[in-house]
Design a protein around this motif. Structure first.
Motif, PDB file in Angstrom:
ATOM      1  N   PRO A  72      43.188  49.765 133.094  1.00  0.00           N
ATOM      2  CA  PRO A  72      44.392  49.522 133.886  1.00  0.00           C
ATOM      3  C   PRO A  72      44.164  48.435 134.925  1.00  0.00           C
ATOM      4  N   VAL A  73      45.244  47.790 135.336  1.00  0.00           N
ATOM      5  CA  VAL A  73      45.212  46.779 136.390  1.00  0.00           C
ATOM      6  C   VAL A  73      45.613  47.438 137.705  1.00  0.00           C
TER       7      VAL A  73
ATOM      8  N   LEU B 158      51.095  38.279 134.674  1.00  0.00           N
ATOM      9  CA  LEU B 158      52.014  37.517 133.816  1.00  0.00           C
ATOM     10  C   LEU B 158      51.367  36.228 133.313  1.00  0.00           C
ATOM     11  N   SER B 159      50.477  35.667 134.107  1.00  0.00           N
ATOM     12  CA  SER B 159      49.866  34.388 133.697  1.00  0.00           C
ATOM     13  C   SER B 159      48.631  34.577 132.830  1.00  0.00           C
ATOM     14  N   THR B 160      47.940  35.722 133.008  1.00  0.00           N
ATOM     15  CA  THR B 160      46.689  35.926 132.269  1.00  0.00           C
ATOM     16  C   THR B 160      46.715  37.092 131.304  1.00  0.00           C
ATOM     17  N   GLY B 161      47.706  37.986 131.478  1.00  0.00           N
ATOM     18  CA  GLY B 161      47.765  39.161 130.628  1.00  0.00           C
ATOM     19  C   GLY B 161      46.849  40.290 131.079  1.00  0.00           C
TER      20      GLY B 161
ATOM     21  N   GLY C 241      51.202  42.400 123.978  1.00  0.00           N
ATOM     22  CA  GLY C 241      50.389  43.487 124.496  1.00  0.00           C
ATOM     23  C   GLY C 241      51.045  44.208 125.657  1.00  0.00           C
ATOM     24  N   VAL C 242      50.474  45.347 126.000  1.00  0.00           N
ATOM     25  CA  VAL C 242      50.991  46.188 127.077  1.00  0.00           C
ATOM     26  C   VAL C 242      49.904  46.364 128.129  1.00  0.00           C
ATOM     27  N   VAL C 243      50.245  46.082 129.376  1.00  0.00           N
ATOM     28  CA  VAL C 243      49.333  46.247 130.506  1.00  0.00           C
ATOM     29  C   VAL C 243      49.739  47.502 131.273  1.00  0.00           C
ATOM     30  N   VAL C 244      48.774  48.355 131.556  1.00  0.00           N
ATOM     31  CA  VAL C 244      49.028  49.546 132.362  1.00  0.00           C
ATOM     32  C   VAL C 244      48.638  49.244 133.798  1.00  0.00           C
TER      33      VAL C 244
END
Length: 270
Positions: free
Chosen positions: A241-242, A266-269, A212-215
């Motif tokens: 978004p985060v 990185l640990s939870t996505g 997956g991709v996190v913004v």
């Protein structure tokens, strides 16, 4: 300990740095190079092998043809080669600004080479409802560079992007004062800005990406163009978004806090 290396890739020689130990994590910008990520990389090197690099055509990464444009696709292929050079099958990747466009292209072109993909404030102008107006604004910035030079172009770039010129400095992360700064600014306006902001991410490929991709978006970026683009990309990917500390370059003043959020993602996505 930080070690410095070079890697020959098609059309360029890429300078990169490696520090720390643990899972491989690449941090990148464009045109921002390795130096901009030094503080953040030092924070993350306690539990990651962190690789940073100067993107093709900037700082320590010369190109064979100085008139060749830098595109997200070319830079993504360079990053895949860097993962190879590190001896890894895959890596977590964080890209900011133009580097966020690089990791979006990387996830689409080399999905098997990436784990968590974090695109922090990508300038995806083509996804905005006023894309034609945005495109014209970029063309005016480039025309201004060719007519009046990099300082005049940067003033227009800052106004177009919503950046605070005193806080943000040049596109590379500092005011263009040295000969290298001037050269990097010139290359950005002549051979990167247009190609980067014209890039259209493949949303279907990104949503199919295994990890997956996190913004990511800056807590203080509400007035920036990239606030709009980040929210629009996140909407299309179907995930909010985060929020990261600071603004567009929040990793510079807040490396410890920024690293803390990055580790959580990185640990939870998310």
């Amino acid at each position: 300990m930080t070690t410095t290396h070079t890697l020959d890739v098609p059309g360029a020689r890429v300078r990169y740095e490696v520090r720390g130990a643990g899972p491989l994590l690449l941090l990148m910008g464009s045109p921002m190079g390795a130096a901009a990520f030094e503080l953040l990389a030092d924070e993350l090197a306690n539990d990651h092998t962190v690789l940073t690099h100067d993107p093709r055509g900037f700082s320590g990464s010369p190109v064979h043809d100085p008139d060749e444009d830098s595109t997200p696709e070319k830079r993504a292929d360079d990053v895949a080669a860097l993962i190879d050079a590190a001896g890894a099958e895959s890596a977590d990747v964080f890209g900011t600004s133009g580097g966020a466009m690089t990791v979006l292209a990387l996830a689409a072109r080399h999905p098997g080479r990436v784990r968590t993909v974090i695109a922090h404030e990508p300038p995806v102008l083509e996804f905005l409802p006023d894309a034609a107006e945005q495109r014209a604004g970029v063309d005016d910035i480039v025309d201004t560079f060719h007519r009046d030079g990099p300082m005049a172009a940067f003033e227009k770039f800052a106004a177009h992007s919503g950046l605070d010129t005193e806080e943000q400095g040049s596109p590379g992360g500092a005011g263009p004062s040295s000969e290298q700064d001037v050269a990097d600014s010139a290359r950005f306006f002549a051979h990167e800005l247009r190609a980067t902001t014209r890039y259209v991410p493949d949303v279907d490929a990104l949503t199919a990406c295994p990890a997956g991709v996190v913004v990511g978006i800056g807590a203080d970026s509400g007035g920036l163009q990239t606030f709009r683009t980040s929210h629009e990309l996140a909407r299309r990917l179907g995930e909010p978004p985060v929020e990261f500390p600071g603004g567009h370059t929040g990793f510079l003043p807040y490396p410890e806090e920024f690293a803390r959020v990055l580790r959580k993602v990185l640990s939870t996505g998310s």
